[in-house]
Scaffold this active site. Sequence first.
Site, PDB file in Angstrom:
ATOM      1  N   ASP A 169     -18.237 -14.986 -50.564  1.00 40.16           N
ATOM      2  CA  ASP A 169     -16.829 -14.592 -50.561  1.00 40.16           C
ATOM      3  C   ASP A 169     -16.374 -14.438 -51.998  1.00 40.16           C
ATOM      4  O   ASP A 169     -16.881 -15.112 -52.902  1.00 40.16           O
ATOM      5  CB  ASP A 169     -15.981 -15.639 -49.835  1.00 40.16           C
ATOM      6  CG  ASP A 169     -14.599 -15.122 -49.459  1.00 40.16           C
ATOM      7  OD1 ASP A 169     -14.395 -14.802 -48.278  1.00 40.16           O
ATOM      8  OD2 ASP A 169     -13.722 -15.023 -50.358  1.00 40.16           O
ATOM      9  N   ALA A 226     -16.380  -5.901 -38.454  1.00 41.49           N
ATOM     10  CA  ALA A 226     -15.330  -5.742 -39.468  1.00 41.49           C
ATOM     11  C   ALA A 226     -14.763  -4.327 -39.416  1.00 41.49           C
ATOM     12  O   ALA A 226     -13.875  -4.032 -38.624  1.00 41.49           O
ATOM     13  CB  ALA A 226     -15.894  -6.086 -40.851  1.00 41.49           C
ATOM     14  N   ARG A 227     -15.300  -3.426 -40.242  1.00 36.56           N
ATOM     15  CA  ARG A 227     -14.881  -2.031 -40.238  1.00 36.56           C
ATOM     16  C   ARG A 227     -16.117  -1.144 -40.344  1.00 36.56           C
ATOM     17  O   ARG A 227     -17.061  -1.454 -41.076  1.00 36.56           O
ATOM     18  CB  ARG A 227     -13.924  -1.729 -41.407  1.00 36.56           C
ATOM     19  CG  ARG A 227     -12.539  -2.346 -41.238  1.00 36.56           C
ATOM     20  CD  ARG A 227     -11.777  -1.693 -40.086  1.00 36.56           C
ATOM     21  NE  ARG A 227     -10.415  -2.176 -39.934  1.00 36.56           N
ATOM     22  CZ  ARG A 227     -10.029  -3.111 -39.070  1.00 36.56           C
ATOM     23  NH1 ARG A 227     -10.931  -3.692 -38.286  1.00 36.56           N
ATOM     24  NH2 ARG A 227      -8.757  -3.462 -38.983  1.00 36.56           N
ATOM     25  N   ASP A 251     -19.726  -3.440 -33.325  1.00 38.81           N
ATOM     26  CA  ASP A 251     -18.467  -3.284 -32.596  1.00 38.81           C
ATOM     27  C   ASP A 251     -17.610  -2.210 -33.232  1.00 38.81           C
ATOM     28  O   ASP A 251     -16.634  -1.760 -32.636  1.00 38.81           O
ATOM     29  CB  ASP A 251     -17.700  -4.606 -32.562  1.00 38.81           C
ATOM     30  CG  ASP A 251     -16.412  -4.501 -31.771  1.00 38.81           C
ATOM     31  OD1 ASP A 251     -16.471  -4.114 -30.588  1.00 38.81           O
ATOM     32  OD2 ASP A 251     -15.333  -4.780 -32.340  1.00 38.81           O
ATOM     33  N   GLU A 256     -15.331   6.231 -36.287  1.00 40.10           N
ATOM     34  CA  GLU A 256     -14.113   6.016 -35.499  1.00 40.10           C
ATOM     35  C   GLU A 256     -12.921   6.738 -36.113  1.00 40.10           C
ATOM     36  O   GLU A 256     -12.847   6.925 -37.327  1.00 40.10           O
ATOM     37  CB  GLU A 256     -13.767   4.525 -35.455  1.00 40.10           C
ATOM     38  CG  GLU A 256     -14.648   3.683 -34.582  1.00 40.10           C
ATOM     39  CD  GLU A 256     -14.218   2.221 -34.632  1.00 40.10           C
ATOM     40  OE1 GLU A 256     -13.203   1.896 -33.994  1.00 40.10           O
ATOM     41  OE2 GLU A 256     -14.886   1.426 -35.308  1.00 40.10           O
ATOM     42  N   HIS A 284     -14.976  -1.317 -30.436  1.00 44.66           N
ATOM     43  CA  HIS A 284     -13.971  -1.992 -31.273  1.00 44.66           C
ATOM     44  C   HIS A 284     -13.139  -2.973 -30.427  1.00 44.66           C
ATOM     45  O   HIS A 284     -11.905  -2.917 -30.404  1.00 44.66           O
ATOM     46  CB  HIS A 284     -13.056  -0.967 -31.945  1.00 44.66           C
ATOM     47  CG  HIS A 284     -12.429  -1.482 -33.208  1.00 44.66           C
ATOM     48  ND1 HIS A 284     -12.481  -0.801 -34.388  1.00 44.66           N
ATOM     49  CD2 HIS A 284     -11.736  -2.619 -33.470  1.00 44.66           C
ATOM     50  CE1 HIS A 284     -11.832  -1.479 -35.336  1.00 44.66           C
ATOM     51  NE2 HIS A 284     -11.378  -2.603 -34.788  1.00 44.66           N
ATOM     52  N   ILE A 285     -13.848  -3.874 -29.759  1.00 44.15           N
ATOM     53  CA  ILE A 285     -13.176  -4.825 -28.855  1.00 44.15           C
ATOM     54  C   ILE A 285     -13.466  -6.286 -29.220  1.00 44.15           C
ATOM     55  O   ILE A 285     -13.152  -7.188 -28.446  1.00 44.15           O
ATOM     56  CB  ILE A 285     -13.582  -4.583 -27.385  1.00 44.15           C
ATOM     57  CG1 ILE A 285     -15.101  -4.659 -27.206  1.00 44.15           C
ATOM     58  CG2 ILE A 285     -13.040  -3.250 -26.891  1.00 44.15           C
ATOM     59  CD1 ILE A 285     -15.559  -4.687 -25.760  1.00 44.15           C
TER      60      ILE A 285
END
Length: 309
Positions: A169, A226-227, A251, A256, A284-285
């Site tokens: 992080d 995440a994205r 996911d 998208e 994306h759930i």
Amino acid sequence: MKVLLLDKNHPLITKQLLDRNFILEEDFTSSYDEVCNKISNYDGIIIRSRIPLDRSFLEKATHLKFIARVGAGMENIDSEVAKKLGIQLINSPEGNRDSVAEHVLGMLLILMNRLFIASQEVKQGIWKREENRGDELLGKTVGLIGYGNMGKATAKRLSGFGCRVIFYDILPNLSDEYGIQVSLEELKRTADILSLHIPLTSETHYLIDDQFFKDMKDGIYFVNTARGKNVKTKDLVIALKSGKVKGACLDVLEYEKSSFENIETENEDLKYLLASEKVIVTPHIAGWTIQSKEKLAQFIVDKIVALYC
């Protein structure tokens, strides 16, 4: 305060804010331009992802005091402009951290134990045991990138499965009973499973690319809740084909729409992901449970009330 609701959310938002004398207007259909033309009439906006709040939009919002995003990611908002204009930004990552963590665990268990494949085969009258031999989570080193709400919740679940959880992080001194903070280099060198829990920024766009995979062990599992644009899909496909990545749980996808409502691009890389037995794809759930819908809304209301009541 007069507040515009641009997306459908849990009804508790409307009820609780009305109870506290907020004036609310719902508009779930107007276009970007139509909303721009009236945004100066509002003190607050509550959104999900339908309309981007860019510089042009925000400069027209001359009375806007806050933007509340029911969810975690803020990439649809020009945050720098909002801050310069004195607009308070509110989100609710606490609301779906548990559902994201459970989704990560569920996808890994399904992929590593070939549960979906084996179930489909049996339903077709095919009975294979050796071919469907699984791979245990116990003893694996899981590397998380990002140790905020989602990362910590995921670490807590995985530590219960006997995994060694490490994380990278940008903020220091975040180690706790569930995860140990390490350098990015150490994470790449030692992780058997890589899971992303980061926002989409200029620094994290395509963070996971060909070189990133080359720096990791052979035969890792990769998870992205995440994205989609955190990952260069073409390079992921190369890594899957070569065996560098043993399997992927996705996911989110690079292709998208910005509203997350569907896929806007089709190409050979996407076709490979959708056809491959090495890949699980969900729409994306990961943060999308019955419970998270309510929790996301409640955290937003609580934060708005704390600031303006």
